[in-house]
Design a protein around this motif. Structure first.
Motif, PDB file in Angstrom:
ATOM      1  N   GLN A 321      55.736  59.971  49.551  1.00 56.80           N
ATOM      2  CA  GLN A 321      56.843  59.080  49.912  1.00 56.80           C
ATOM      3  C   GLN A 321      57.752  59.679  50.984  1.00 56.80           C
ATOM      4  N   THR A 322      57.593  60.976  51.259  1.00 59.21           N
ATOM      5  CA  THR A 322      58.357  61.611  52.336  1.00 59.21           C
ATOM      6  C   THR A 322      57.544  61.727  53.622  1.00 59.21           C
ATOM      7  N   ALA A 323      56.282  61.272  53.580  1.00 55.36           N
ATOM      8  CA  ALA A 323      55.419  61.371  54.756  1.00 55.36           C
ATOM      9  C   ALA A 323      55.906  60.457  55.875  1.00 55.36           C
ATOM     10  N   THR A 324      55.530  60.799  57.088  1.00 55.80           N
ATOM     11  CA  THR A 324      55.885  60.007  58.273  1.00 55.80           C
ATOM     12  C   THR A 324      54.620  59.758  59.088  1.00 55.80           C
ATOM     13  N   PRO A 325      54.648  58.826  60.043  1.00 62.07           N
ATOM     14  CA  PRO A 325      53.474  58.597  60.888  1.00 62.07           C
ATOM     15  C   PRO A 325      53.031  59.845  61.642  1.00 62.07           C
ATOM     16  N   GLU A 326      53.971  60.734  61.947  1.00 60.54           N
ATOM     17  CA  GLU A 326      53.622  61.962  62.661  1.00 60.54           C
ATOM     18  C   GLU A 326      53.100  63.044  61.711  1.00 60.54           C
TER      19      GLU A 326
END
Length: 371
Positions: A321-326
């Protein structure tokens, strides 16, 4: 005439004639709760997966289990789920190891196909090697089946199409780390070539369903964890892995031997630690932008207590849930369903959190039914 009328059941085996279902010769539901009953149950599963020999070995072991009093006591009094703990496979591995060592000529001859008196050879092994077998029961199986790499690679291709990034792999229950080297093998996945075409190990499972969409897979790093990691450079570790391969499946033995050769040339990075604490620490390390972090495991979850299974899922989900597209996160799971009705290849990707069942698979990777 019933099966019991034609099938001899030795007398002092812990199971009597009333413990078997008429016309089938199979143990009754009441007998399944005994140690011998679990061996009979697993024997049927082995036959359904293509190994008549291991089925015969386990049925003979069930009938002769009383010769190994310590082993029998451990199986009968096992505190958890015997099937999930793969106790029958632990016993089968011990017997295969004894046969490979050549210390019981009659057992070795059985495994070489020189005779078919399973009860005599297995009974002798149980009687003479009770303590040895007991040691094998204390640790989980160590198949480290590289055939599963095909399913794992197929899942990585899906993630590669989604992210277009190199991968950082983190494996739980890595054993000898052979699946950490999945990028060093070549594959034919439903007619789609991927991996290293020059590798000495080429894996081509029977493919069912549509072919996967091709995508290049770049692995930037790969690390794993195991409570008792094995080392491809260690003769005892190799013996243990080879013993857990079903004795009548020579193609799997050959595949394993080639994977061990590759692992000796390219040693996998494995930490000896408890898996959940390890992955929690690894996921806390800042992730390089432009790299997809992947947590994966195969036939590992069943060895965790149910509360730990939930803890693992909660941990990975929270980090996802803390992941980002980068800095995306993917979770690849190749595991039995809770009812052990099938093995599913699942992929969950963040930041969107989408979970997909990509395929059902043979437990050892012999076939993949792609969705």
């Amino acid at each position: 005439m019933s099966a019991l009328a034609t099938r001899k059941i030795p007398s002092a085996v812990g199971l009597s004639a009333r413990d078997f279902v008429a016309d089938t010769g199979q143990p009754s539901p009441q007998a399944i709760d005994t140690g011998a009953g679990e061996l009979f149950r697993q024997a049927g599963i082995c036959r359904s997966l293509g190994s008549e020999f291991v089925g015969d070995v386990l049925e003979a072991a069930a009938r002769q289990l009383h010769h190994a009093r310590k082993t029998e006591a451990v199986i009968v009094s096992w505190p958890g789920d015997r099937a999930a703990a793969a106790l029958a496979m632990r016993l089968n591995g011990a017997l295969h190891a004894i046969a490979r060592r050549g210390v019981l000529p009659d057992l070795t001859a059985l495994y070489c196909g020189d005779h078919a008196d399973f009860d005599r050879a297995i009974g002798e092994a149980l009687a003479k090697f009770d303590d040895f077998i007991l040691q094998w029961l204390r640790d989980p199986t160590q198949t480290n089946e590289v055939g599963r790499s095909a399913a794992l690679m197929a899942a990585l291709m899906v993630a590669a199409r989604q992210y277009g990034m190199p991968f950082e792999l983190l494996e739980l229950g890595t054993s000898c780390g052979l699946n950490l080297n999945l990028g060093r093998y070549g594959y034919d996945l439903g007619g789609v070539a991927v991996g290293d075409p020059r590798s000495s190990l080429q894996i081509a499972p029977e493919w069912r369903g549509p072919s996967p969409l091709p995508a290049p897979v770049e692995i930037r790093s790969a690390h794993g964890v195991d409570l008792h990691p094995l080392d491809a450079r260690d003769a005892d570790s190799c013996e243990r892995l080879l013993a857990f391969i079903w004795a009548d499946q020579g193609h799997r033995i050959q595949r394993l031997e080639r994977a061990l050769d590759i692992a000796r040339e390219h040693p996998p990075q494995i930490d000896e630690a408890e898996a959940i604490g390890w992955i929690e620490r690894k996921l806390a390390i800042p992730q390089t932008s432009g790299t997809c972090r992947v947590v994966f495991h195969s036939m590992f979850r069943q060895y965790l207590p149910v509360p730990e299974q939930a803890r693992l899922a909660d941990l990975i989900t929270a980090v996802g849930q803390t992941a980002t597209p980068e800095r995306p996160l993917a979770w690849v799971s190749l595991e039995w369903t809770p009812t052990r009705s099938e093995v599913r290849l699942s992929l969950t990707c963040w930041p969107d959190g989408e979970q997909r069942v990509l395929a059902t698979c043979h437990p050892y990777g012999e076939w993949i039914d792609w969705r």
